[in-house]
Design a protein around this motif. Sequence first.
Motif, PDB file in Angstrom:
ATOM      1  N   LYS B  34      51.593  40.052  48.238  1.00  0.00           N
ATOM      2  CA  LYS B  34      50.900  40.575  47.061  1.00  0.00           C
ATOM      3  C   LYS B  34      49.901  41.658  47.466  1.00  0.00           C
ATOM      4  O   LYS B  34      49.212  41.501  48.491  1.00  0.00           O
ATOM      5  CB  LYS B  34      50.179  39.414  46.365  1.00  0.00           C
ATOM      6  CG  LYS B  34      50.029  39.657  44.898  1.00  0.00           C
ATOM      7  CD  LYS B  34      49.439  38.498  44.115  1.00  0.00           C
ATOM      8  CE  LYS B  34      49.031  39.105  42.783  1.00  0.00           C
ATOM      9  NZ  LYS B  34      48.091  38.492  41.993  1.00  0.00           N
ATOM     10  N   THR B  36      46.534  43.209  47.529  1.00  0.00           N
ATOM     11  CA  THR B  36      45.199  42.708  47.228  1.00  0.00           C
ATOM     12  C   THR B  36      44.242  43.853  46.886  1.00  0.00           C
ATOM     13  O   THR B  36      43.316  43.677  46.111  1.00  0.00           O
ATOM     14  CB  THR B  36      44.618  41.922  48.409  1.00  0.00           C
ATOM     15  OG1 THR B  36      44.746  42.730  49.588  1.00  0.00           O
ATOM     16  CG2 THR B  36      45.370  40.619  48.612  1.00  0.00           C
ATOM     17  N   SER B  59      46.288  48.200  41.594  1.00  0.00           N
ATOM     18  CA  SER B  59      46.722  46.796  41.585  1.00  0.00           C
ATOM     19  C   SER B  59      46.641  46.204  40.177  1.00  0.00           C
ATOM     20  O   SER B  59      47.475  45.390  39.793  1.00  0.00           O
ATOM     21  CB  SER B  59      45.905  45.967  42.575  1.00  0.00           C
ATOM     22  OG  SER B  59      44.561  45.903  42.163  1.00  0.00           O
ATOM     23  N   TYR B  63      49.972  44.488  38.381  1.00  0.00           N
ATOM     24  CA  TYR B  63      50.006  43.070  38.000  1.00  0.00           C
ATOM     25  C   TYR B  63      49.565  42.854  36.562  1.00  0.00           C
ATOM     26  O   TYR B  63      49.129  41.773  36.185  1.00  0.00           O
ATOM     27  CB  TYR B  63      49.141  42.244  38.975  1.00  0.00           C
ATOM     28  CG  TYR B  63      49.661  42.318  40.388  1.00  0.00           C
ATOM     29  CD1 TYR B  63      50.883  41.727  40.716  1.00  0.00           C
ATOM     30  CD2 TYR B  63      48.972  42.996  41.390  1.00  0.00           C
ATOM     31  CE1 TYR B  63      51.397  41.813  42.013  1.00  0.00           C
ATOM     32  CE2 TYR B  63      49.472  43.078  42.684  1.00  0.00           C
ATOM     33  CZ  TYR B  63      50.685  42.481  42.987  1.00  0.00           C
ATOM     34  OH  TYR B  63      51.194  42.567  44.257  1.00  0.00           O
ATOM     35  N   ILE B 492      58.458  43.849  41.861  1.00  0.00           N
ATOM     36  CA  ILE B 492      57.985  42.772  40.986  1.00  0.00           C
ATOM     37  C   ILE B 492      58.996  42.624  39.846  1.00  0.00           C
ATOM     38  O   ILE B 492      59.455  43.622  39.273  1.00  0.00           O
ATOM     39  CB  ILE B 492      56.584  43.106  40.456  1.00  0.00           C
ATOM     40  CG1 ILE B 492      55.606  43.234  41.635  1.00  0.00           C
ATOM     41  CG2 ILE B 492      56.104  42.035  39.481  1.00  0.00           C
ATOM     42  CD1 ILE B 492      54.217  43.677  41.270  1.00  0.00           C
TER      43      ILE B 492
END
Lengths: 110, 748
Positions: B34, B36, B59, B63, B492
């Motif tokens: 992932k 960060t 990020s 996400y 993703i």
Amino acid sequence: MARNGLLIQYDWCTGCHACEVACKQEHNYSEGMCGIKVYELVSSSPEKVYVDFVPALTRFCDLCAERTKTAGEEPACVKHCQATCIAYGNLTELGKAMEKQPRSSLFAPK
Amino acid sequence: MAKGKENPVISTLWSAGCGSHGGCGCEIYVKDGKVTRIEGDKNHPFNQGRLCAKGLAVSQYMYHPDRVLYPLKRVGERGEGKWQQISWDEAYDTIEKKFKDIRAKHGAESVIFCQGTGRDIGGPITFLMYAYGSPNWVQVGLAGHACYTPRLGAMFATHGNYCVADCSQFLEKRYDSPEWTPPKYIIIWAQNPAAGCHDGFYGHWIIDCMKRGSKLITIDPRATWFSTRSELHLQNRPGTDGIIALAMLNVIINEGIYDKAFVEKWCYGFDELKERVQEYTPEKAEEISWVPADLIRQAARLYANNKPSAIQWGEPVDAMPAGSVVAQAITQLWSITGNIDNPGGNVIAINSHGVTTYPFSSAELTDLYGADLVKKLNEKRIGANDYPMIKNFRGWVQPDVLMEQMETGKPYPVKGAWIQTSNIIGGQAADPRRHYEAMKKLDFIVCVDIFQTPTTMALADIFLPVCSICEKESFRSWWQPLGVSVKAIPNIGESKSDWEINLEMAKRLATTPVKFNTVRELIDDRLSAGNTNFDKLKAKGGWEYPPVGHRTRPYYRYEKGLLRKDGKPGFETPTGKVELYSKKYEEWGLDPLPYYEEPKESPTATPEMAEKYPLILTTGRRSPVFFHSEHRMIPWLRELDPFPVAEINDKTAASLGIGDGDWVYVENTHGKIKMKAKVTPSSHPKVVSVPHGWWLPETDGRAPNFFSTWDHNVNNLTSMGNQGKSGFGGTNYRSGLCRVQKISGEKE
């Protein structure tokens, strides 16, 4: 123990907000929380309108304690300031540097 | 944060996601698969460790809970917002069948391939389009093609290449390069470099130069941070930049302060230019532009007498009436002062190593596909036959002509659209409602995006989810340096990269077999022009400058025979010189010399309209935390700029009974939008500045609301069909008329 702080030459601050997002990312702060905030200051003389920006540190600034433990790492706002106008260091030394820098402010957040 | 366990991947940001025209080096920190955090790469000469707000927020973009992660098909009516998740195979099968049917019945030209502003998208989209056989590559709704292409066309015609302000960006040692010197003056023309990413240029390089002694002259209707720090601020009426350039030429020529040796040896048509600019006196310019004649004189003198000096210009130049003409006049300023390809002047910019993402120019296309295909494409390309400059400069459709063609079906109907990274209705298009009405009648529309937008909600039949910059391999070739984007984490959901989608789709649609099996093969093929490949660049830290002596490295290449195909000294123009009298414009049926044209809607051109709508509307104001219509859903960014605002001068606002923070209608003959007043003396008393691209992702995305785009998108106050004689410029993005009215009872 010598204290550290940030010296901000705000005359160079363009209001790009990179410091704020760098801070939020570093600390994963939620909405409303941030260690630094940039304010727009508009002032006028009879001849000219002036646009300036002034960053200020909030109660959430911890001078990136986790980050600066690693040698050579600067606080996130210092690294990402696009105008490179924030310096991190020992307050006494920053104070000396400040004497030569017009329109600057010194923050000792903790 | 346990940083020891994080594993930084070095990459390049040039993509939707960060929303970048730049090309910053970045470190992508990954933990357990992932991302960060993302930081600037200190070793990258472009940004030298810094990163902007948008880059730092990648990020949150990746996400985001609203991100679309699976292919979707529309199951209700267009706009109903009813979607069903489908497999990639089903999506591809459907698209293949529909696009092949349209090609069989109406010809490949009946499908348009649409993109937003260019990053790494120009390559994939043209690759797919040429494989399918359509000539219609378009930024739908971009009236007068008003985003850099007019300036590029004017520079191409004048000196055969493109120039940018020299902030040492072409040299890897940057400000420490011994051959570089900072500009003595930088004219910042119609731009706020702190609030955006500009055409391969990093805005804060201007600040870096200021710290090294550069002084500023700013030409801008608003007072900004830059105008505050400028020796001169020319606060002009929006839309009149052309006459300021002409008057500066008048002063520099008539006072004999141009570079005589350079003009004598390297310029063509000086006498004709001298004659032309005689009518454009500073006094005449004052009448039209509101800028005092003496201020124009001072600006011209400071610029011409302090060599080297540079001009950094913004998008409003393209949006002027006759945008390609205004750009031509500004180009002539750096030409006659000899500030071309000199250190600290306007340096010639050629893509590093000669690599392009994919061929954009007719010349490159001919090399790749042959003259027959190019001829065929040009015969069918929308607008190419109406506008020789459109036809002969780049492979784009003329967007105003497309609008007409979508409505009339003449000379042939538009039946399908492939829309990739483009928010037409919520951002790019002038008169978005007209586009909505026309495009919802198309038979079949594919949208490729990361989020649902007003455009995808209103138009998509199939939605293909694209991945973010951290999930893909790509490459950057825009000026310097040549770089690669490195995949840091697995994709993703089921998202794929633009290159993957378009290669897979091209294999299904191509009329002749596609020679690449993988995206990597394709990227390496493009990079081979620079004698390198993806792995080599990655191993070097993600970027490389060309070797010393390479034609894509400055300076003074016209003296060394590095600019012309025949290897002779000079510029790549018909006369081999900088053409102040443009042979190319002449060949294209245009005036070879610059002239002034008034905006179509203005106090001068339409005084009756101006009585009802007394304020000048300009949509050029940019936010440093958004890129065009992107990022309104990113919490870290939206928090910093939460409302769609209209900037109004304090005295003007007081006379209208408007207070800071009041909701107001901004209105003109094209429509009405609702904005929050930002009352400030930094706005000119007669000008209202409204930022573009506003929609509210938190509101209902279905018809008719479409995320509130009709309420807040300032392009609802603009129109199509005003294009200049060249097909470039002439829009009312930057110079319309409006009035502002308080909405009673609403205040936050």
